[in-house]
Structures are given as structure tokens and as C-alpha cells.
Design an enzyme around this catalytic site. Structure first.
Site, short mmCIF file in Angstrom:
data_model
loop_
_atom_site.label_atom_id
_atom_site.label_comp_id
_atom_site.label_asym_id
_atom_site.label_seq_id
_atom_site.Cartn_x
_atom_site.Cartn_y
_atom_site.Cartn_z
N ASP A 30 -15.50 -9.55 7.94
CA ASP A 30 -14.26 -9.88 7.24
C ASP A 30 -14.17 -11.40 7.05
OD1 ASP A 30 -11.31 -8.22 6.94
OD2 ASP A 30 -11.27 -10.41 6.85
N ASN A 86 -6.01 1.03 7.01
CA ASN A 86 -4.69 0.89 6.40
C ASN A 86 -4.66 1.72 5.12
OD1 ASN A 86 -3.90 -1.04 8.38
ND2 ASN A 86 -4.94 -2.66 7.24
N GLN A 93 -2.35 -2.24 3.49
CA GLN A 93 -3.58 -2.28 2.69
C GLN A 93 -3.43 -3.28 1.54
OE1 GLN A 93 -4.93 1.51 1.11
NE2 GLN A 93 -6.85 0.63 0.39
N VAL A 95 -6.67 -4.44 -0.19
CA VAL A 95 -7.80 -4.18 -1.08
C VAL A 95 -7.91 -2.66 -1.25
CG1 VAL A 95 -10.28 -4.42 -1.45
CG2 VAL A 95 -9.00 -6.27 -0.33
N HIS A 99 -11.45 1.39 3.29
CA HIS A 99 -12.33 0.73 4.26
C HIS A 99 -11.78 0.86 5.67
CE1 HIS A 99 -9.37 -2.18 2.74
NE2 HIS A 99 -9.34 -2.66 3.98
N HIS A 101 -11.60 -1.18 9.32
CA HIS A 101 -11.78 -2.43 10.04
C HIS A 101 -12.34 -2.09 11.41
CE1 HIS A 101 -8.94 -4.93 7.47
NE2 HIS A 101 -8.54 -3.70 7.17
P1 AMP Z 1 -6.66 -4.39 4.04
O1 AMP Z 1 -5.44 -5.24 4.26
O2 AMP Z 1 -6.76 -3.25 5.04
O3 AMP Z 1 -6.80 -3.94 2.62
O4 AMP Z 1 -7.90 -5.30 4.40
C1 AMP Z 1 -8.57 -6.08 3.45
C2 AMP Z 1 -9.45 -7.03 4.21
O5 AMP Z 1 -10.44 -7.53 3.33
C3 AMP Z 1 -8.73 -8.24 4.81
O6 AMP Z 1 -8.92 -8.25 6.23
C4 AMP Z 1 -9.41 -9.44 4.13
O7 AMP Z 1 -9.56 -10.55 4.99
C5 AMP Z 1 -10.75 -8.83 3.73
N1 AMP Z 1 -11.42 -9.48 2.60
C6 AMP Z 1 -10.90 -9.77 1.39
N2 AMP Z 1 -11.83 -10.31 0.59
C7 AMP Z 1 -12.97 -10.36 1.31
C8 AMP Z 1 -14.30 -10.84 1.05
N3 AMP Z 1 -14.64 -11.37 -0.15
N4 AMP Z 1 -15.22 -10.74 2.03
C9 AMP Z 1 -14.89 -10.23 3.23
N5 AMP Z 1 -13.67 -9.76 3.54
C10 AMP Z 1 -12.72 -9.84 2.59
#
Ligand code: AMP
Length: 113
Positions: A30, A86, A93, A95, A99, A101
Site C-alpha cells: 500500500d 472495505n 472503500q 478504490v 481488494h 488489505h
Molecule cells: P480502500 O479505502 O479500502 O479502497 O483502500 C484503498 C487503498 O489503496 C488505500 O489504502 C490506498 O493507500 C491504496 N492505494 C491507492 N493508490 C495506490 C497505489 N498507486 N499504490 C498502492 N496503494 C495505493
């Protein structure tokens, strides 16, 4: 579904610190880690969130959890890690490419925030 930043990582269009990859999934660190070990495990098949999974995805979902075990073993944290998913904006969430974590390397509280 619309393309997310994770699609670009899968397609190697933007860099990521990949720690595991197989035919169905990818795991990378991350960019904003919340623990000493914070790795995202994503399916190569894009689905916005877990709630979009269907019966046909049963094997894929199990595959992702077994991949988490492999990643945890490689990171030396098999004895203690937290796996978080999430589902939806209300759950945090950001992204919309489903996924997990994998978090480890510190103690965790319960209930989570
Ligand atoms: P979520 O809030 O569950 O959607 O988690 C999205 C996660 O993606 C967050 O912990 C971000 O820090 C991570 N994230 C976003 N962009 C990138 C990236 N380019 N490379 C690695 N992690 C990322």
C-alpha cells in the site's frame, strides 16, 4: 466498470511494489501504509466491490484468501495478521476494484475504527 488505478497497476501502466503475483491475483504494498506490513491483494478480474461477486467467483474469492496466506508467510507474519475488506463507501472503500488489505507488524485493537 470504469477503470481504476488498480487496473493500471495490473497492466503495468504505473509502478507498484509487487510482492506476489499469479494468474488470478496481484499483491503489492500500500502506498500509504497503516502498519509496518500493509499489502493489498487484488483480483486481476475487476469487480468494483465484494458485493458484486457472484456464484462464479466462489473459487476466486478463496484463491485471494489463500494468496493472503502465502503473502503473510513470505513477509514473516503468518502468526498474526489482519485481513480487511472495505465494501462500499460507507465502509471506507476508496478504490472501487475489490481488494483485501493485509496488515501486520503491530498490535491491533478491536473493534476496528
Ligand atoms: P480502500 O479505502 O479500502 O479502497 O483502500 C484503498 C487503498 O489503496 C488505500 O489504502 C490506498 O493507500 C491504496 N492505494 C491507492 N493508490 C495506490 C497505489 N498507486 N499504490 C498502492 N496503494 C495505493
Amino acid at each position: 466498470m470504469s477503470e481504476t488505478i488498480f487496473t493500471k497497476i495490473i497492466n503495468k501502466e504505473i509502478p507498484a511494489d509487487v510482492v506476489y503475483e499469479d494468474e488470478l491475483c496481484l499483491a503489492f504494498r500500500d502506498i500509504n501504509p497503516q502498519a509496518p506490513v500493509h499489502i493489498l491483494i487484488i483480483p486481476k478480474k475487476a469487480m468494483p466491490q465484494l458485493n458484486d461477486a457472484g456464484e462464479a467467483d466462489e473459487g476466486l474469492l478463496g484463491h485471494l484468501m489463500l494468496a493472503a496466506n502465502k503473502v503473510a508467510a513470505r513477509e514473516g507474519v503468518a502468526d498474526g495478521f489482519r485481513l480487511v475488506l472495505n465494501n462500499g463507501a460507507a465502509a471506507g472503500q476508496e478504490v472501487f476494484h475489490m481488494h483485501f488489505h493485509l496488515l501486520a507488524g503491530r498490535s491491533f485493537t478491536w473493534p476496528p475504527g
